[in-house]
Each structure stands twice: as structure tokens, then as C-alpha cells.
Design a protein around this motif. Structure first.
Motif, short mmCIF file in Angstrom:
data_model
loop_
_atom_site.label_atom_id
_atom_site.label_comp_id
_atom_site.label_asym_id
_atom_site.label_seq_id
_atom_site.Cartn_x
_atom_site.Cartn_y
_atom_site.Cartn_z
N LEU A 184 -93.23 5.57 -28.92
CA LEU A 184 -91.92 6.22 -28.73
C LEU A 184 -91.90 7.07 -27.47
N TRP A 195 -87.84 13.23 -33.06
CA TRP A 195 -87.75 12.00 -32.29
C TRP A 195 -86.31 11.50 -32.21
N TYR A 197 -84.83 8.84 -32.75
CA TYR A 197 -84.99 7.52 -33.37
C TYR A 197 -83.71 6.69 -33.27
N GLU A 198 -82.56 7.38 -33.12
CA GLU A 198 -81.32 6.59 -32.95
C GLU A 198 -81.35 5.83 -31.62
N TYR A 200 -84.05 5.01 -29.77
CA TYR A 200 -85.07 3.96 -29.79
C TYR A 200 -84.57 2.75 -30.58
N THR A 201 -83.97 2.98 -31.73
CA THR A 201 -83.54 1.87 -32.57
C THR A 201 -82.46 1.05 -31.89
N PRO A 223 -91.66 0.58 -34.88
CA PRO A 223 -91.31 1.31 -33.67
C PRO A 223 -92.51 1.89 -32.92
N PRO A 225 -94.87 4.50 -33.54
CA PRO A 225 -95.05 5.94 -33.32
C PRO A 225 -96.51 6.33 -33.47
N ALA A 250 -88.70 9.22 -38.52
CA ALA A 250 -88.38 8.20 -37.51
C ALA A 250 -88.63 6.80 -38.08
N TYR A 253 -85.85 5.91 -40.59
CA TYR A 253 -84.59 5.58 -39.93
C TYR A 253 -84.66 4.15 -39.36
N TRP A 254 -85.76 3.84 -38.69
CA TRP A 254 -85.88 2.51 -38.10
C TRP A 254 -85.90 1.43 -39.17
#
Length: 441
Positions: A184, A195, A197-198, A200-201, A223, A225, A250, A253-254
């Protein structure tokens, strides 16, 4: 929060001259420029020889067996090719130059050489889609600032990064496993102290769709991490420490918001903020604990893109190093890890650094395989994906064992000799000895 990225081998930094050497000397004989004879195989032939997924393998870093002395390169490549393992390469940094220095202008020479190296040494190729050209990060087109290698693409360039990924997939049709990004990097939100994460996703989903459009059989994961510890409550904890809850958030979420994935990727060390607790071998329980948590949240196969079972500059003797790493790989095999990639710790200097896989191929007598490489190969051979684990009766408790139908690997976790009983057979084990035993039928 200051995010620490642990690395044993440097990325390309200020690497124009080195890159030219890598390109000119890949598969060459050092200064002579002669081709190096050795094990060579086409991508089709390599695929045909694969019988099972080996689970274990390694990541090429800045220094590998792509240039050096002719005989040393031959020795190292032949040693790597003796057992087919996973071999991973990043698209930029870690031995590869900028693949797209300007929009629409490509330079794949160094990446071509690395993928060709993997093919020639019978590896199952994996590509990590990191890092990103400078112009995708707000830099000047045509320039590469290696000090900004850990910066993520800007949101307006997520699609450009996905398009680059698709071009790479088309260039290497025999590569069917792609990891999206690394640790990440550049996605930590300092304002929210968590993070991003939004973001990155969003980038991941674009890459996933772009790769599947090239070939639906391509497998994609994230992802990736770094599972560091943090002094705060966490869902995953034990006497070995804990995992930063923000990293777990994170991951959750992913898992919920990705538009498709073929595997989930993490990386981490068994070392906590308090060191190796309760000890070097007990700390390894973290790997199984993380896998158990992941399985509660997803059915995706689990990949460890990096794993570390030893502190930096530990000063451990080689027998202890091998024992701890063998015990770590036992944890991965028992907890049904699909891929575990060892971070290759090669360096430019002459001596073999702690945990290296081969001696320096730029030395005339270099390229010799290390016991660590042989350990990875033995686990790949004995515990490929889907291998049933057969219980082993073992004593005393300081001896660990992992068995399948035909073989058992035994590890003495003590720094003194031990008389052990393995399936009713008594054997003498030296301090920290790792031994492979054939299992009678």
C-alpha cells in the motif's frame, strides 16, 4: 504515522548506469559479453513441466543472477532451475527500470530481461504491479526520480496505471499471476491516520478489469499490506504481539469492495515492536493467526508476498537461521498458504548477506546456492499446494515436525543436541538441525 517499509535489498535508485549494465549484460558473461550456457527452456516447455503449484518461491530484487561472471551465473541459474518454484518480479524498481517514462513511450528492456531470466530458470512467473512512472505521480514526463519510488499514482492516473498493467500482460502472455501494488505504498492518509483503502481499491479494481480484458484466465490479487504491530486493541493478537487494526480495516474494506479477486495478498514479519516474543519460534504463530483471521473473512487463497522470520542484522548462526525459517514454512504449509514468496536478500558486495540465496555471481567463484535456497526448494518439492498433511508423532516438544505421505521435515528448536522420537524412531539431532526423513510405507 510514520510508515516503515522493511527491505533487505534496495530498489533501483539513481540507476541509469546500472540499468544499462543490466540490459547489456543480461544472460551475458560479465565483461566478456559472451552468452552463458546453462538450463534454457521456452515458456511453453516450462509450462508443460509444471505438475503442481509449488507454494514456495522468491522475489527478485535489485541484485540477482542477471549479470556477473560467466561460470558463476551458470552455477546459480542451474541451481535455481533444479526445482521449479515461484519467481516474482516488480515492474519498476527492484531491478527494473521505468517501463513508461513518458505517456505512451515504453521501455521494457530491463523487465524483458528479468522475465526471460525467470523462464530460463524454470520459474513460475509472478509480476508485482509496482511501482509507477513519475508522470503518474505528478512528476515530469521523461524523468525518473528514484527517491519517489514509494509514491502512489494520483487518482487521475489510476486508469493510466491500469492501462500499463494491461500492456504488460499482453507483452508476457505466459505470466498469469499478478499482484497489484506493494505494501500500500503511498496510500497512507496522514490526516485520517489510516490507510486510504478507498483510493487503493479504486486503482485495484481498474487494474483487475484491465487484466481480465486481456485474458480472463489471468489471476489477480491484492491489497498487499504490511502487517505491522501497533500499540492499540486489535482483532488479531497473541503472545507474539498484535496486528495493527488499521491494516485489518483496510483488508476488510478491500474484501468487501473489490470487483473481483483471485487471491488475497499480505506481508509481514514475525517480529513485534517488542522483538521476537515469546521467542524466535513462538513468534511464528503470527503467520497462522493471520491466516486464520483471513479465512474468517474470505474464501480467497492466501498469498504472503513477503515474510520475515528474522530481525535485521540478527547475527544468528546459519543453523539457527535455517531452523527458524523451516519452522515458519511449516506454519505456512499447515495453515494452507497458497503462495509464500521469500524476499531475496542479495547485495552488490562480495560476501553473502544474511539469508542470501546464492553467493555473489560477480565473483569468479560465486553463484553457489545457499542452504536457504535449498530449503525453499525442498519445501516446494515436498509440500506443493493441496498436499495432505499426515500427522507425525514427535517428542520432545522442542522438536517440530511436519509430514506428508512420503516425507517428514524435522526441526530442533534448541541450541543443543536432542534425542528425538519421530514416529517411534529415535534420532539424534544436532543444535538447530533441520532434517528431511523418508517415511516408510
Amino acid at each position: 504515522m510514520r510508515v516503515r517499509f522493511r527491505r533487505w535489498a534496495g530498489m533501483v535508485a539513481g540507476a541509469t548506469i546500472l540499468g544499462l549494465i543490466l540490459i547489456a549484460c543480461s544472460f551475458g558473461g560479465g565483461a566478456s559479453g559472451q552468452a552463458v550456457s546453462g538450463v534454457e527452456v521456452t515458456a511453453t516447455e516450462a509450462a508443460a513441466t509444471a505438475s503442481t503449484w509449488p507454494v514456495f518461491g522468491f522475489t527478485h530484487t535489485q541484485y540477482t543472477v542477471d549479470y556477473g561472471q560467466r561460470q558463476a551465473l551458470r552455477v546459480a541459474r542451474n541451481a535455481i532451475a533444479e526445482k521449479r518454484v515461484l519467481q516474482n518480479q516488480h515492474i519498476m524498481g527492484f531491478g527494473a527500470l521505468n517501463p513508461e517514462p513518458r505517456p505512451g513511450v515504453y521501455d521494457f528492456a530491463s523487465l524483458d530481461a528479468r522475465i526471460d531470466l525467470i523462464r530460463k530458470t524454470h520459474g513460475i512467473p509472478v509480476i508485482t504491479l509496482c511501482c509507477a512512472p513519475d508522470w503518474m505521480k505528478g512528476g515530469t514526463p521523461g524523468r525518473t526520480n528514484w527517491s519517489r519510488i514509494e509514491v502512489a499514482p494520483l487518482p487521475e492516473h489510476y486508469q493510466d496505471f491500469a492501462d500499463l498493467a494491461a500492456r504488460i500482460a499482453r507483452r508476457y502472455p505466459d505470466v498469469t499471476h499478478f499482484i497489484v501494488w506493494n505494501e500500500l505504498k503511498g496510500f497512507f492518509d496522514e490526516n485520517k491516520h489510516r490507510w486510504n483503502y478507498e483510493g487503493y481499491t479504486d486503482m485495484y479494481n481498474r487494474v483487475y478489469q484491465a487484466l481480465k480484458a486481456v485474458n480472463p484466465k489471468i489471476e489477480v490479487g491484492g491489497p498487499y499490506p504490511a502487517l505491522g504491530g501497533f500499540d492499540a486493541p486489535s482483532e488479531v493478537h497473541g503472545d507474539w504481539g498484535n496486528v495493527d487494526q488499521r491494516v485489518l480495516d483496510a483488508l476488510k474494506y478491500w474484501i468487501k469492495h473489490n470487483k473481483g479477486a483471485d487471491f488475497i495478498v499480505v506481508d509481514g514479519t514475525s517480529e513485534s515492536d517488542k522483538g521476537m516474543v515469546p521467542d524466535e519460534f513462538g513468534a511464528l504463530k503470527k503467520f497462522s493467526a493471520v491466516n486464520a483471521w483471513l479465512r474468517r473473512h474470505t474464501n480467497l487463497p492466501i498469498w504472503w508476498a513477503e515474510w520475515y522470520a528474522e530481525p535485521a542484522r540478527s547475527g544468528w548462526p546459519e543453523n539457527k537461521r535455517l531452523a527458524v525459517h523451516a519452522a515458519a514454512m511449516m506454519e505456512f504449509a499447515r495453515s494452507r498458504t497458497t503462495a509464500a514468496l521469500y524476499w531475496s536478500r542479495q547485495e552488490e558486495r562480495g560476501e553473502c548477506p544474511e539469508g542470501c540465496l546464492w553467493t555473489n555471481p560477480r565473483e569468479s567463484d560465486g553463484g553457489q546456492p545457499s542452504a536457504m535456497l535449498r530449503l525453499i526448494q525442498e519445501f516446494a518439492r515436498s509440500f506443493p499446494s493441496g498436499t495432505p498433511i499426515v500427522p507425525v508423532n514427535v517428542s520432545p516438544a522442542s522438536v517440530r515436525a511436519l509430514g506428508q505421505a512420503d516425507r517428514i521435515v524435522v526441526v530442533n528448536t534448541r541450541d543443543k543436541s536432542v534425542k528425538a522420537t519421530i514416529d517411534r524412531k529415535v534420532i539424534d539431532l544436532a543444535p538447530y538441525e533441520v532434517r528431511w526423513i523418508s517415511r516408510g510405507r
